[in-house]
Design a protein around this motif. Structure first.
Motif, mmCIF file in Angstrom:
data_model
loop_
_atom_site.group_PDB
_atom_site.id
_atom_site.type_symbol
_atom_site.label_atom_id
_atom_site.label_comp_id
_atom_site.label_asym_id
_atom_site.label_seq_id
_atom_site.Cartn_x
_atom_site.Cartn_y
_atom_site.Cartn_z
ATOM 1 N N GLY A 1 3.424 -28.147 -55.032
ATOM 2 C CA GLY A 1 4.340 -27.869 -53.936
ATOM 3 C C GLY A 1 4.370 -28.988 -52.905
ATOM 4 O O GLY A 1 5.434 -29.448 -52.497
ATOM 5 N N SER B 1 -3.131 -24.291 -56.704
ATOM 6 C CA SER B 1 -2.199 -23.395 -57.407
ATOM 7 C C SER B 1 -2.591 -23.283 -58.867
ATOM 8 O O SER B 1 -2.490 -22.210 -59.478
ATOM 9 C CB SER B 1 -0.770 -23.919 -57.303
ATOM 10 O OG SER B 1 -0.419 -24.117 -55.961
ATOM 11 N N GLN C 1 3.431 -19.646 -54.597
ATOM 12 C CA GLN C 1 3.737 -20.647 -53.581
ATOM 13 C C GLN C 1 5.258 -20.840 -53.479
ATOM 14 O O GLN C 1 5.814 -20.907 -52.394
ATOM 15 C CB GLN C 1 3.066 -21.980 -53.974
ATOM 16 C CG GLN C 1 3.236 -23.072 -52.937
ATOM 17 C CD GLN C 1 2.460 -24.336 -53.307
ATOM 18 O OE1 GLN C 1 2.093 -24.539 -54.467
ATOM 19 N NE2 GLN C 1 2.198 -25.170 -52.328
ATOM 20 N N ASP D 1 -0.949 -17.714 -52.623
ATOM 21 C CA ASP D 1 -0.809 -19.163 -52.522
ATOM 22 C C ASP D 1 -0.002 -19.510 -51.275
ATOM 23 O O ASP D 1 1.232 -19.408 -51.269
ATOM 24 C CB ASP D 1 -0.119 -19.694 -53.783
ATOM 25 C CG ASP D 1 -0.411 -21.158 -54.011
ATOM 26 O OD1 ASP D 1 -0.882 -21.813 -53.064
ATOM 27 O OD2 ASP D 1 -0.174 -21.643 -55.124
HETATM 28 MG MG LIG Z 1 0.129 -25.404 -54.719
#
Ligand SMILES: [Mg+2]
Ligand SMILES: Nc1ncnc2c1ncn2[C@@H]1O[C@H](COP(=O)(O)OP(=O)(O)OP(=O)(O)O)[C@@H](O)[C@H]1O
Ligand SMILES: Nc1ncnc2c1ncn2[C@@H]1O[C@H](COP(=O)(O)OP(=O)(O)OP(=O)(O)O)[C@@H](O)[C@H]1O
Ligand SMILES: [Mg+2]
Lengths: 262, 320, 278, 262, 278
Positions: free
Chosen positions: C146, E56, E92, E168
């Motif tokens: 991310g 993650s 996430q 997350d």
């Molecule tokens: Mg992540």
């Protein structure tokens, strides 16, 4: 499943299919032959016929004619379908005006148009190509049109903010996001291109698989008809493999099962 | 009276191209109400071609077919027992012609060698017809280029476009091309003398045929059916073009009424007046097949089984 | 428009901008109302506000992606019609092109402006290095984390060197340390040629550390601007050091007290029906 | 553009089209008629024919037959296409094994199969429906198959973590994400269903628009042929409107231009 | 498995888990290596680490969405095969169903478990109220702001009341005040029936304020766990108050010093080619 195993299973399916066919066409069940050979011939006869064609070499010329027609219909039909699909998707006014007409045209029975194609394009390959195009075009057109409209608005906004012109949007956003839509339609189209070519030949021609099939049908030679269709089918699978190759090449960017962990 | 009961009043009749002149007697029998008169309820199903209507008979979805006599011979070789019960057309009605600008080159059938010849469909009787004719001058089938052009507009289009050098086809295609001056006729099997020249006599074309076991199980039904057709044949024998105009559905010639009528005039001699296939005719039909279909060569054909004349004779007796 | 870009001119000016969204059943949700906000050329403005108040909406308006229901938008003193071509916009949501590798995603902004591909790639690689992703150039977005995706997005916007930067939580999914590195990078760029920056963040400290002005919005619906502080810290700043200064803490406390109430109010409000008939 | 304006433009297109047709069919250009009326008739004749059909009422029976066939082909073909498409997409092994066979079947010229359909299904509407199904099925199948495979992996992961069973995944994730794919294929299919029905009638029947067209063609009644095709086209546009209605109803959740600011 | 759920048993145990991703050209990127991590039943563990280190990835492994290249995963002492059915996972990335309204998105977790729709909707509405979105139930996700979407996602996961919570960056796009409200909500739920929580965040303060243990990861590639602190703060806690305590600040300083170096290292490393041949 491994490639080998898969092939084995595929062969098995073919075997079961032909086995059943042979059985039902030759062994009467309750005194009644389920697949009367008059209509269905038998796989053995059909294969003999194919073998004969291959050995005598008569098939190649016809196959080549049909191949050329199908490939032309496929390429021209899908290119124009994709282009006009793109154009319509980007020109909402044009699309709205012509929408009912496109749908009408899609519903015209092409078989009826054969004389007109013959008149305009003669009896050579082009009238068959035209018939194929009228089938392929619409399948690709509708999918590309929808595919372009499905492009993510976030991506579009981003692309616009990055200064893309309409042409650049087409290339960098619409085209890649419509790709999987297009390929889905191409798989359908491969078949339709061949159908168009064969039906065209069937309605008036001097060569091609459709011609062979019709000739066989005229003298009630069902083995010949089925032999023609089987050759045809093989041939489509070969073209489709090509399309799949191109597809995998163009869609490398996608997350797929093949990746995962090492 | 009991034996006169119609076993199966509801019949499905298959035909390949009902609107063509070839099958005019069928249209007449229907329009003049002869089937109803005979207590029959006939559903006419029109197919894209004669071979399809035959297939529907064999497959059991049609009970009776109006089609080419040739089919009865062919099916015997395939082990399918079908028989004609009345003759509708005594001549095949096929015409061979060359394009006007080629006419000078073509003095005999042999001159067709190397040309592109349009037939209604490869493997069809028009195909065999031309094969037979060129063979007389020693030209083999693979020495000409056979092109399927259909029996309708596409055939006309092909000739007008110059896609083909010669054509074998039926009416109204041939009359149209002839009227427009596009062709010069080489052989015409619509007329008596034409047939005499080509086959030495009759060559039965359109007939009504059924499965043999259907005939034996439903003799009364078949009799009534034949009665209707026989009556139509008789009506046709005396019909003037005006009668035709009054009877045939208007759509049939709205395209060009004059054309239809001249085609009718050209074709009129080909309709059978007796309904009976002569032995000579049967033999002519078989000969044509034998010449070109390799599969037919080894087949043992009993021509007597191809035509059951009981019903026409009875119908004729009843009429007179 | 080029002519208007002089020091001291107003880069973005929203005047009484109201944005109302049409909901189903012809109802209307007024997200922001009568917002008057201007960003001078060379000014760095941070927007802070409770979640759902309309920060992204304002950026969309400034970018020309959303037309306000009423009020006007002026970019370098010309009314904005259509897209704001002077602006670069880092979206809150993920907006990388999934069919392009990281480096292609960064290079595309240059490519579309006509730069040769080889040169564009070279500069894109330099930018990837700046955001700490030099080795990730040939990954497709779905193979990035991310935070990595966000940084690619950052490079994608910055490489075009736009006169106005609109940034919606650009450092959201980054760890504190990386945030500071990115913050310093941004400040460095900004001070080099004094862009106008409109910067949305939830981190008040970050807002104060980076910006010239911090703007606070009230909770929606009918969100308005309820505070506008000038940050009295000197430039150039180092983000980690600036937090040690007393002025920083004073301002933080001051803004925080306003903000805290506002969030609680928003929380209460958004639990009632916030819609009216059209 | 307003609805009225749009309609006006659409009418204009039709007018230009028919105007050109009439012109080219009646006025010779350089001594040569571009659209010889023998092959193309004229719009005036065609409309007279349609009018006559409508007034005499002969058309209704045929239209009804074709309508029933088309609708059956469309419904059965698209339902089975969607179901099997779903099934294949979820059963990768089955899909891999049958993949080449599906493609082969898609390439079989349906025209040749007509006698077999007649054999199995008789001469009534069902053999025509079958022909329509073989066209519709593949278009829908390939699109639904691809649509299911395109479902977002993030959404799928989330759905699985929320405890969805395979069936629930189908209903809550695969189905909605394949919907726009399916509708795209349905627009293509509407046309193909009608083509299937008409071609089926054309190849052998006692009623229907295809029968009408065939009768007309056999006697060179081109006006009749075109009249039949125009009635057909109208009729497809009507069915397609229905599909669009359903589509808009089912896809309300999408961001679209209609929303925006008040 | 139900039998294994007793107090004191280990909810999630990763043993020497290594995750290597296959890249193009048969190269391999080893994201995390030899990670040994356990979460006891009723324990709240926070993971903090530099962006792109593999947080993650670890959650995906614990959820059963990703199979580690080597090492084992045990859930309540049984080896994990396939999906982890005991866990709820807040991703996430945005993972709401775009074709469902907010309330349907929340209710779906109950609906699939067989609850009648009416009841599911009722409880979903209650949950929407808890996350401050009572009035937004009939909006489709694209009509919500980033923070609102995240909160709908939170409600979607929590409503199912899973034994293990994998989260997350759940509070990433929220303002500081809303973060605290959500944090308190989470703590309240957790303390009610002592779930096992694995919580990824970039906010070290948040990690300390919420968790029993804070785990620090090194920068990738080959990321490992380089620190594991027990948080000495008493329960129950109020997040805003806990930050005033001295213990809090001491721990924060300690962890921060480790973390800061790690980020800098990661920043340097990720600029070199981080791949090896397969
Ligand atoms: Mg992540
Ligand atoms: N298309 C839309 N239709 C209806 N309402 C909308 C739409 N887009 C946004 N909204 C509403 O407008 C308000 C402002 O949204 P916006 O995205 O600007 O919030 P934000 O300040 O960016 O919040 P966050 O910090 O959570 O990202 C929100 O309440 C949201 O629900
Ligand atoms: N499918 C993939 N293929 C290759 N590499 C991947 C893939 N998914 C993740 N990675 C890599 O693995 C590493 C860990 O990714 P992960 O998403 O777990 O990071 P993270 O700790 O969650 O980061 P962030 O805080 O930025 O979200 C990253 O360097 C990323 O580039
Ligand atoms: Mg936002």
């Amino acid at each position: 499943m491994s490639r080998g195993g898969l092939l084995l299973f595929q062969l098995l399916v073919a075997l079961v299919f032909f086995g059943l066919w042979q059985l039902l066409a030759t062994v009467p069940i309750f005194g009644h032959t389920v697949l009367p050979p008059f209509f269905f011939s038998t796989p053995v006869n059909v294969f003999n016929r194919i073998l004969k064609w291959l050995i005598e070499g008569t098939i190649w010329r016809h196959l080549l004619v049909t191949l050329v027609e199908s490939v032309l219909a496929f390429v021209i039909g899908s290119l124009s379908g994709a282009l006009i699909g793109f154009w319509f998707a980007r020109q909402q006014t044009v699309a709205a005006i012509f929408d009912p007409y496109v749908k009408m045209m899609n519903a015209l029975p092409r078989v009826v148009l054969a004389p007109i194609f013959a008149l305009w394009l003669g009896l050579g390959i082009w009238s068959k190509v035209a018939l194929g195009i009228t089938l392929v075009f619409f399948v690709v057109f509708f999918n590309v049109y929808q595919g372009v409209k499905e492009a993510s608005t976030t991506l579009l906004d981003n692309a616009r903010m990055l200064g893309m012109s309409e042409r650049q949007l087409l290339r960098h956003v619409y085209w890649p996001s419509a790709l999987s839509w297009m390929f889905s339609s191409l798989h359908t189209s491969v078949g339709f291109a061949v159908v168009g070519a064969v039906v065209g030949e069937y309605l008036g021609s001097a060569a091609g698989l459709g011609y062979l099939i019709q000739q066989a049908e005229g003298v009630f030679d069902v083995a010949g008809v089925f032999a023609g269709m089987i050759v045809l089918a093989m041939f489509v699978v070969a073209i489709d493999l090509l399309v799949t190759k191109v597809e995998n090449r163009l869609l490398v960017w996608r997350p797929n099962a093949g990746e995962g962990t090492a | 009276q009991a034996q006169d009961k119609i076993e199966k009043p509801d019949l499905v009749l298959g035909v390949g191209g009902k609107s063509s002149l070839y099958y005019l007697p069928l249209t007449l029998a229907e329009r003049l109400g002869y089937f109803k008169e005979q207590g029959l309820n006939v559903t006419i199903t029109d197919f894209g071609g004669g071979s399809k209507s035959l297939q529907s008979l064999i497959g059991g979805s049609a009970d009776v077919v109006t089609g080419a006599y040739e089919h009865t011979i062919r099916m015997q070789s395939k082990g399918q027992d079908i028989a004609a019960v009345i003759e509708l057309g005594r001549f095949p009605g096929m015409v061979l012609a060359v394009r006007k600008d080629k006419a000078a080159q073509v003095k005999s059938f042999g001159d067709l060698k190397g040309m592109k010849i349009g037939v209604s469909a490869p493997g069809s009787s028009t195909n065999f017809f031309v094969n037979a004719l060129i063979a007389r001058d020693g030209v083999k089938p693979d020495e000409v280029s056979i092109i399927g052009v259909g029996t309708g507009l596409s055939a006309v289009a092909a000739m007008k476009k110059g896609e083909i050098d010669a054509i074998v086809n039926l009416d109204p295609v041939m009359t149209k091309l002839d009227q427009d001056g596009d062709i010069v006729i080489l052989a015409d099997s619509r007329t008596d003398e034409g047939n005499m020249k080509l086959f030495g006599g009759n060559n039965p074309a359109a007939v009504v045929y059924l499965k043999t076991d259907f005939i034996s199980k439903n003799p009364v039904t078949v009799q009534h059916l034949v009665n209707a057709f026989y009556k139509a044949t008789k009506w046709l024998e005396k019909a003037t073009p005006e009668d035709i105009v009054k009877t045939v559905p208007e759509e049939y010639f709205l395209g060009d009424k004059a054309l239809y009528l001249s085609a009718f005039k050209a074709s009129k001699p080909m309709y059978s007046t007796t309904g009976i296939i002569t032995p000579q005719g049967m033999q002519n039909g078989l000969n044509l097949l034998l010449q070109f279909d390799p599969e037919m060569k080894d087949a043992k054909i009993d021509l007597n089984r191809t035509f059951d004349d009981r019903f026409v004779k009875k119908a004729a007796a009843g009429q007179m | 428009m080029e002519a208007g870009v002089t020091a001291g001119s107003t880069a973005v000016a929203l005047d009484d901008a109201t944005v109302a969204f049409r909901l189903a059943d012809a109802r209307v949700y007024t997200a922001v109302e009568q917002v008057r906000l201007s960003v001078e050329h060379g000014e760095f403005v941070a927007i802070v506000g409770p979640t759902g108040c309309g920060k992204s909406t304002l950026l969309n308006v400034a970018a020309g992606l959303l037309r306000p229901s009423s009020g006007t938008v002026r970019i370098f003193d010309s009314p904005l019609a259509g897209l704001n071509r002077e602006a670069g916009y880092l979206f809150q949501a993920d907006a990388l092109f999934p069919w392009k590798t990281a480096i292609d995603n960064v290079a595309i902004g240059l490519e579309v402006s006509g730069l040769a591909r080889a040169q564009a790639l070279e500069r894109a690689q330099a930018w990837l290095t700046s955001v700490g992703l030099a080795a990730f150039g040939n990954r497709y977005p779905h193979m990035l984390s991310g935070g990595q995706r966000k940084r690619v997005g950052l490079a994608q916007v910055l490489i075009r060197d736009p006169k106005i930067l609109l940034m919606d939580e650009p450092f959201g999914p980054l760890d504190a340390q990386t945030r500071q590195i990115m913050g310093n990078l941004l400040l460095q760029l900004w001070s080099a040629d004094r862009k106008a920056v409109l910067f949305v963040t939830h981190d008040l400290e970050e807002a104060i550390a980076l910006a010239d002005r911090v703007v606070i919005m009230s909770a929606g619906p009918h969100a308005r601007i309820i505070g506008d502080w000038r940050v009295p810290l000197s430039r150039p700043r180092d983000i980690s050091e600036v937090r040690m200064e007393e002025d920083f803490h004073a301002l933080h406390r001051e803004i925080w007290s306003v903000l805290k109430d506002e969030v609680m109010k928003g929380y209460a409000q958004s639990s009632q029906a916030p819609v009216e008939a059209a």
